[in-house]
Design an enzyme around this catalytic site. Structure first.
Site, short mmCIF file in Angstrom:
data_model
loop_
_atom_site.label_atom_id
_atom_site.label_comp_id
_atom_site.label_asym_id
_atom_site.label_seq_id
_atom_site.Cartn_x
_atom_site.Cartn_y
_atom_site.Cartn_z
N ARG A 209 0.82 -1.22 0.00
CA ARG A 209 0.00 0.00 0.00
C ARG A 209 0.85 1.27 0.00
NH1 ARG A 209 -4.38 0.19 4.28
NH2 ARG A 209 -5.26 1.66 2.79
N CYS A 210 2.16 1.12 0.12
CA CYS A 210 3.07 2.25 0.20
C CYS A 210 3.71 2.51 -1.17
CB CYS A 210 4.16 1.97 1.23
SG CYS A 210 5.48 3.19 1.28
N GLY A 211 3.56 3.71 -1.69
CA GLY A 211 4.11 4.06 -2.99
C GLY A 211 5.63 3.94 -3.04
N ARG B 187 6.41 0.29 -3.28
CA ARG B 187 6.12 -0.24 -4.62
C ARG B 187 7.19 0.17 -5.62
NH1 ARG B 187 0.89 1.56 -3.28
NH2 ARG B 187 1.12 3.30 -4.73
#
Length: 113
Positions: A9-11, A14
């Protein structure tokens, strides 16, 4: 082999994972929110980072602010808190052998891997 402690969920996490994938090196993804590290695993990870435990804590998380901010707690208690609440662990963490870095800056990850 590269290991990445990843939060999908963390950019930043990712982007770090994408960089590792594009490197075509062998890697393992550890979704630490689903399969959190044990106390000993986290203590070893902190040693590889060459950090004090508090440096690995996401201190702006609501759990930390409401329950632990400005309290005197030992390093072992900080580690146990992150084991109990893995959302408090800074991410992503990239590990190669006995070394690790926080992979928020892609230039640092590129140099590391």
């Amino acid at each position: 082999m590269i290991q990445i402690y990843h939060n999908p969920r963390c950019g930043k996490s990712r982007n770090c994972l994408l960089l590792i994938k594009e490197s075509e090196k062998e890697y393992e993804v550890i979704n630490y929110l689903e399969n959190g590290p044990t106390f000993d695993e986290l203590a070893a990870l902190i040693q590889k980072l060459d950090f004090q435990p508090l440096s690995l804590v996401r201190q702006k998380e609501k759990i930390w602010i409401e329950n632990f901010k400005n309290k005197e707690i030992t390093n072992d208690e900080i580690i146990q808190t992150m084991v109990t609440y893995p959302i408090l662990i800074e991410r992503p963490i990239v590990v190669i052998g006995n070394k690790a870095i926080i992979g928020r800056e892609l230039d640092s990850v590129t140099a590391f891997i």
